[in-house]
Design a protein around this motif. Structure first.
Motif, PDB file in Angstrom:
ATOM      1  N   GLY A 105       0.851  -1.186   0.000  1.00 40.42           N
ATOM      2  CA  GLY A 105       0.000   0.000   0.000  1.00 40.42           C
ATOM      3  C   GLY A 105       0.885   1.233   0.000  1.00 40.42           C
ATOM      4  O   GLY A 105       2.113   1.129  -0.016  1.00 40.42           O
ATOM      5  N   ALA A 106       0.278   2.384   0.036  1.00 42.24           N
ATOM      6  CA  ALA A 106       1.031   3.639  -0.023  1.00 42.24           C
ATOM      7  C   ALA A 106       1.961   3.815   1.171  1.00 42.24           C
ATOM      8  O   ALA A 106       3.003   4.456   1.067  1.00 42.24           O
ATOM      9  CB  ALA A 106       0.060   4.820  -0.109  1.00 42.24           C
ATOM     10  N   GLY A 107       1.619   3.207   2.309  1.00 40.37           N
ATOM     11  CA  GLY A 107       2.402   3.406   3.518  1.00 40.37           C
ATOM     12  C   GLY A 107       3.335   2.280   3.906  1.00 40.37           C
ATOM     13  O   GLY A 107       4.150   2.416   4.815  1.00 40.37           O
ATOM     14  N   GLY A 108       3.248   1.140   3.199  1.00 33.88           N
ATOM     15  CA  GLY A 108       4.113   0.036   3.574  1.00 33.88           C
ATOM     16  C   GLY A 108       3.805  -1.235   2.810  1.00 33.88           C
ATOM     17  O   GLY A 108       2.986  -1.241   1.889  1.00 33.88           O
ATOM     18  N   LEU A 109       4.462  -2.318   3.224  1.00 33.64           N
ATOM     19  CA  LEU A 109       4.289  -3.599   2.554  1.00 33.64           C
ATOM     20  C   LEU A 109       4.603  -4.736   3.509  1.00 33.64           C
ATOM     21  O   LEU A 109       5.091  -4.518   4.618  1.00 33.64           O
ATOM     22  CB  LEU A 109       5.166  -3.688   1.299  1.00 33.64           C
ATOM     23  CG  LEU A 109       6.673  -3.410   1.417  1.00 33.64           C
ATOM     24  CD1 LEU A 109       7.443  -4.542   2.057  1.00 33.64           C
ATOM     25  CD2 LEU A 109       7.228  -3.142   0.038  1.00 33.64           C
ATOM     26  N   TYR A 110       4.315  -5.945   3.040  1.00 30.86           N
ATOM     27  CA  TYR A 110       4.614  -7.153   3.807  1.00 30.86           C
ATOM     28  C   TYR A 110       5.396  -8.091   2.902  1.00 30.86           C
ATOM     29  O   TYR A 110       4.988  -8.365   1.772  1.00 30.86           O
ATOM     30  CB  TYR A 110       3.334  -7.845   4.275  1.00 30.86           C
ATOM     31  CG  TYR A 110       3.597  -9.065   5.122  1.00 30.86           C
ATOM     32  CD1 TYR A 110       3.807  -8.942   6.488  1.00 30.86           C
ATOM     33  CD2 TYR A 110       3.674 -10.333   4.558  1.00 30.86           C
ATOM     34  CE1 TYR A 110       4.063 -10.070   7.274  1.00 30.86           C
ATOM     35  CE2 TYR A 110       3.932 -11.457   5.335  1.00 30.86           C
ATOM     36  CZ  TYR A 110       4.131 -11.313   6.689  1.00 30.86           C
ATOM     37  OH  TYR A 110       4.395 -12.411   7.467  1.00 30.86           O
ATOM     38  N   ILE A 111       6.549  -8.560   3.377  1.00 33.68           N
ATOM     39  CA  ILE A 111       7.394  -9.493   2.639  1.00 33.68           C
ATOM     40  C   ILE A 111       7.310 -10.857   3.300  1.00 33.68           C
ATOM     41  O   ILE A 111       7.510 -10.978   4.511  1.00 33.68           O
ATOM     42  CB  ILE A 111       8.856  -9.012   2.590  1.00 33.68           C
ATOM     43  CG1 ILE A 111       8.944  -7.739   1.749  1.00 33.68           C
ATOM     44  CG2 ILE A 111       9.767 -10.108   2.034  1.00 33.68           C
ATOM     45  CD1 ILE A 111      10.329  -7.160   1.608  1.00 33.68           C
ATOM     46  N   ARG A 112       6.991 -11.851   2.485  1.00 38.89           N
ATOM     47  CA  ARG A 112       6.934 -13.227   2.993  1.00 38.89           C
ATOM     48  C   ARG A 112       8.330 -13.838   2.875  1.00 38.89           C
ATOM     49  O   ARG A 112       8.940 -13.820   1.813  1.00 38.89           O
ATOM     50  CB  ARG A 112       5.944 -14.045   2.191  1.00 38.89           C
ATOM     51  CG  ARG A 112       5.821 -15.427   2.739  1.00 38.89           C
ATOM     52  CD  ARG A 112       4.714 -16.176   2.066  1.00 38.89           C
ATOM     53  NE  ARG A 112       4.299 -17.211   2.993  1.00 38.89           N
ATOM     54  CZ  ARG A 112       3.104 -17.677   3.090  1.00 38.89           C
ATOM     55  NH1 ARG A 112       2.153 -17.218   2.327  1.00 38.89           N
ATOM     56  NH2 ARG A 112       2.818 -18.625   3.946  1.00 38.89           N
ATOM     57  N   THR A 113       8.824 -14.357   3.993  1.00 37.35           N
ATOM     58  CA  THR A 113      10.144 -14.970   4.024  1.00 37.35           C
ATOM     59  C   THR A 113      10.284 -15.831   5.275  1.00 37.35           C
ATOM     60  O   THR A 113       9.590 -15.611   6.266  1.00 37.35           O
ATOM     61  CB  THR A 113      11.262 -13.899   4.005  1.00 37.35           C
ATOM     62  OG1 THR A 113      12.534 -14.536   3.919  1.00 37.35           O
ATOM     63  CG2 THR A 113      11.222 -13.020   5.251  1.00 37.35           C
ATOM     64  N   SER A 114      11.192 -16.780   5.208  1.00 34.32           N
ATOM     65  CA  SER A 114      11.514 -17.574   6.395  1.00 34.32           C
ATOM     66  C   SER A 114      12.769 -17.029   7.075  1.00 34.32           C
ATOM     67  O   SER A 114      13.185 -17.534   8.108  1.00 34.32           O
ATOM     68  CB  SER A 114      11.727 -19.036   6.000  1.00 34.32           C
ATOM     69  OG  SER A 114      12.779 -19.134   5.058  1.00 34.32           O
ATOM     70  N   ALA A 173       6.643  -6.915   8.182  1.00 32.61           N
ATOM     71  CA  ALA A 173       5.966  -5.732   7.648  1.00 32.61           C
ATOM     72  C   ALA A 173       6.901  -4.544   7.715  1.00 32.61           C
ATOM     73  O   ALA A 173       7.700  -4.410   8.643  1.00 32.61           O
ATOM     74  CB  ALA A 173       4.701  -5.444   8.450  1.00 32.61           C
ATOM     75  N   VAL A 174       6.787  -3.676   6.710  1.00 29.85           N
ATOM     76  CA  VAL A 174       7.618  -2.480   6.595  1.00 29.85           C
ATOM     77  C   VAL A 174       6.711  -1.260   6.509  1.00 29.85           C
ATOM     78  O   VAL A 174       5.726  -1.270   5.771  1.00 29.85           O
ATOM     79  CB  VAL A 174       8.498  -2.553   5.325  1.00 29.85           C
ATOM     80  CG1 VAL A 174       9.240  -1.246   5.093  1.00 29.85           C
ATOM     81  CG2 VAL A 174       9.465  -3.717   5.406  1.00 29.85           C
ATOM     82  N   LYS A 189      11.171   1.129   7.676  1.00 25.35           N
ATOM     83  CA  LYS A 189      11.538   0.497   8.933  1.00 25.35           C
ATOM     84  C   LYS A 189      10.734  -0.785   9.090  1.00 25.35           C
ATOM     85  O   LYS A 189       9.538  -0.817   8.774  1.00 25.35           O
ATOM     86  CB  LYS A 189      11.218   1.454  10.085  1.00 25.35           C
ATOM     87  CG  LYS A 189      11.619   0.963  11.444  1.00 25.35           C
ATOM     88  CD  LYS A 189      11.339   2.031  12.483  1.00 25.35           C
ATOM     89  CE  LYS A 189      11.782   1.561  13.846  1.00 25.35           C
ATOM     90  NZ  LYS A 189      11.542   2.570  14.867  1.00 25.35           N
ATOM     91  N   VAL A 190      11.383  -1.841   9.562  1.00 27.20           N
ATOM     92  CA  VAL A 190      10.696  -3.103   9.845  1.00 27.20           C
ATOM     93  C   VAL A 190       9.887  -2.885  11.119  1.00 27.20           C
ATOM     94  O   VAL A 190      10.450  -2.622  12.180  1.00 27.20           O
ATOM     95  CB  VAL A 190      11.701  -4.265  10.013  1.00 27.20           C
ATOM     96  CG1 VAL A 190      10.977  -5.548  10.381  1.00 27.20           C
ATOM     97  CG2 VAL A 190      12.539  -4.447   8.750  1.00 27.20           C
ATOM     98  N   VAL A 191       8.552  -2.974  11.000  1.00 19.96           N
ATOM     99  CA  VAL A 191       7.689  -2.643  12.137  1.00 19.96           C
ATOM    100  C   VAL A 191       7.024  -3.853  12.774  1.00 19.96           C
ATOM    101  O   VAL A 191       6.471  -3.755  13.875  1.00 19.96           O
ATOM    102  CB  VAL A 191       6.607  -1.611  11.748  1.00 19.96           C
ATOM    103  CG1 VAL A 191       7.245  -0.275  11.402  1.00 19.96           C
ATOM    104  CG2 VAL A 191       5.741  -2.118  10.613  1.00 19.96           C
ATOM    105  N   ARG A 192       7.044  -4.992  12.086  1.00 20.16           N
ATOM    106  CA  ARG A 192       6.435  -6.193  12.647  1.00 20.16           C
ATOM    107  C   ARG A 192       7.094  -7.408  12.021  1.00 20.16           C
ATOM    108  O   ARG A 192       7.364  -7.436  10.835  1.00 20.16           O
ATOM    109  CB  ARG A 192       4.937  -6.211  12.359  1.00 20.16           C
ATOM    110  CG  ARG A 192       4.212  -7.412  12.912  1.00 20.16           C
ATOM    111  CD  ARG A 192       2.697  -7.288  12.745  1.00 20.16           C
ATOM    112  NE  ARG A 192       2.270  -6.909  11.412  1.00 20.16           N
ATOM    113  CZ  ARG A 192       1.986  -7.774  10.432  1.00 20.16           C
ATOM    114  NH1 ARG A 192       2.098  -9.063  10.633  1.00 20.16           N
ATOM    115  NH2 ARG A 192       1.583  -7.342   9.268  1.00 20.16           N
TER     116      ARG A 192
END
Length: 110
Positions: free
Chosen positions: A36-45, A82-83, A72-75
């Motif tokens: 989205g405009a404010g961030g993203l989620y990267i799937r990884t192990s 999540a970034v 910034k990594v927020v979660r």
């Protein structure tokens, strides 16, 4: 329902985009699962530390035109992280309640 302060607050679009990102653990390539405009989620192990800065590069609207953002990594959870971007991606702001179309790896022809 109470929303965690680390949870995204803006609309996101499901995605399947390969991104290259750099964090203190190194430079890696993984899949963006939503954006989205404010961030993203990267799937990884991979084990990525929460709270650190990140630089990410990925195609957004065309495969031959990449976007480079910092954030910034927020979660962090078992499936990825999540970034939150340092500044909004204006191109991804919802207009009339709709997010613009983005590229997906399954659509790549080359």
């Amino acid at each position: 329902m109470k929303v965690s302060p680390n949870r995204q607050q803006r609309s996101r679009r499901t995605s399947y985009i390969i991104a290259e990102y750099t964090v203190k653990e190194g430079t890696h390539r993984d899949v963006i699962k939503n954006i989205g405009a404010g961030g993203l989620y990267i799937r990884t192990s991979r084990k990525i530390a929460e709270g650190q800065s990140i630089e990410i590069e990925f195609p957004l609207f065309r495969f031959d035109n990449t976007v480079r953002v910092s954030g910034k990594v927020v979660r962090v959870d078992a499936d990825g992280f999540a970034v939150a971007f340092d500044s909004l991606l204006e191109e991804l702001k919802a207009k009339n309640g709709q997010l613009p179309d983005i590229v997906h790896e399954i659509d790549r022809t080359t």
